[in-house]
Design an enzyme around this catalytic site. Structure first.
Site, short mmCIF file in Angstrom:
data_model
loop_
_atom_site.label_atom_id
_atom_site.label_comp_id
_atom_site.label_asym_id
_atom_site.label_seq_id
_atom_site.Cartn_x
_atom_site.Cartn_y
_atom_site.Cartn_z
N LYS A 55 -10.16 2.94 -13.52
CA LYS A 55 -10.64 3.06 -14.91
C LYS A 55 -9.46 3.09 -15.87
O LYS A 55 -9.46 2.41 -16.90
CB LYS A 55 -11.47 4.34 -15.08
CG LYS A 55 -12.85 4.28 -14.50
CD LYS A 55 -13.56 5.62 -14.72
CE LYS A 55 -14.91 5.66 -14.06
NZ LYS A 55 -15.57 6.98 -14.19
N ALA A 71 -11.69 10.14 -15.31
CA ALA A 71 -12.13 10.94 -14.17
C ALA A 71 -13.34 10.27 -13.53
O ALA A 71 -14.07 9.53 -14.18
CB ALA A 71 -12.50 12.36 -14.63
N ASP A 72 -13.51 10.53 -12.25
CA ASP A 72 -14.69 10.05 -11.55
C ASP A 72 -15.10 11.10 -10.51
O ASP A 72 -14.27 11.55 -9.72
CB ASP A 72 -14.43 8.72 -10.86
CG ASP A 72 -15.74 8.02 -10.56
OD1 ASP A 72 -16.19 7.23 -11.41
OD2 ASP A 72 -16.34 8.28 -9.50
N THR A 73 -16.36 11.48 -10.55
CA THR A 73 -16.88 12.49 -9.63
C THR A 73 -17.79 11.83 -8.61
O THR A 73 -18.69 11.07 -8.98
CB THR A 73 -17.65 13.58 -10.41
OG1 THR A 73 -16.76 14.18 -11.37
CG2 THR A 73 -18.18 14.65 -9.48
N GLY A 108 -11.86 12.79 -8.93
CA GLY A 108 -10.54 12.18 -9.09
C GLY A 108 -10.20 12.14 -10.56
O GLY A 108 -11.08 11.87 -11.40
#
Length: 194
Positions: A55, A71-73, A108
């Site tokens: 991203k 961020a990525d969950t 992340g």
């Protein structure tokens, strides 16, 4: 608290906005449409970090003297990554599979400036009670969790009635490990307390 330069949040998540505001940070939201595909051979933590980093890469050309935060969950049940459900049936199947067991939530995070890129993750173990058909149906029908990995939000009704305990950061499950983020921003010299 002062950031050394303006902060851009590359996320439309109201939860991430709320958590950053709660840290006392001012920021601007900047959104680009980014595909969330990842290489199949990546391990769970690597998936979350890859997506956050991927991203951030989409913004590099436009980045000036700013700090970009992505961020990525992801929700992991064993080695299976549970993405956002497409419809009621998928959401139901995900919540049924999480019922009565534990899973891990991994977020992340990428902090990108013109000079550096820092990528890290945090992991929280979440334990669900056995959920009834009625509870799952009520939650999906009323809360429509189609924008949430694993088909649930810990801060919503299902979290209040269904989660017995967690091991690790609550805020990580909400969508941003703010304690680790604060530490990284401080370590990088991007954040100071006056």
């Amino acid at each position: 608290m002062n950031l050394s330069r303006p902060l851009l949040l590359a996320s439309n998540s109201p939860r991430r906005k709320e958590l950053l505001t709660g840290l006392g940070l001012t920021f601007e939201v900047k959104i680009k449409e980014v595909h969330e595909d990842f290489p199949a051979e990546l391990k769970r933590e690597q998936v979350a970090e890859f997506l956050a980093s991927h991203k951030a890469d989409q913004y590099l050309e436009d980045l000036e003297d700013q700090i970009l935060l992505t961020a990525d969950t992801i929700v992991c049940l064993g080695d299976q990554v549970l993405n956002k459900p497409a419809d009621y049936e998928q959401a139901y199947d995900m919540l049924r599979s999480l019922s009565g067991t534990h899973h891990e939530v991994i977020t992340g995070v990428c902090i990108l400036t013109r000079e550096s890129k820092t990528v890290f993750h945090d992991t929280t173990k979440v334990y669900f009670k056995e959920l009834s058909h009625q509870e799952i149906d009520y939650y999906i029908t009323n809360y429509k969790p189609y924008d949430k990995a694993g088909a649930y939000g810990i801060q919503e009704w299902i979290g209040k009635i269904g989660i017995e305990r967690i091991e690790g950061s609550y805020f990580n499950v909400v969508g941003l490990p703010v304690q680790k983020l604060y530490h990284q921003l401080t370590e990088l010299g991007l954040l100071k307390i006056d």
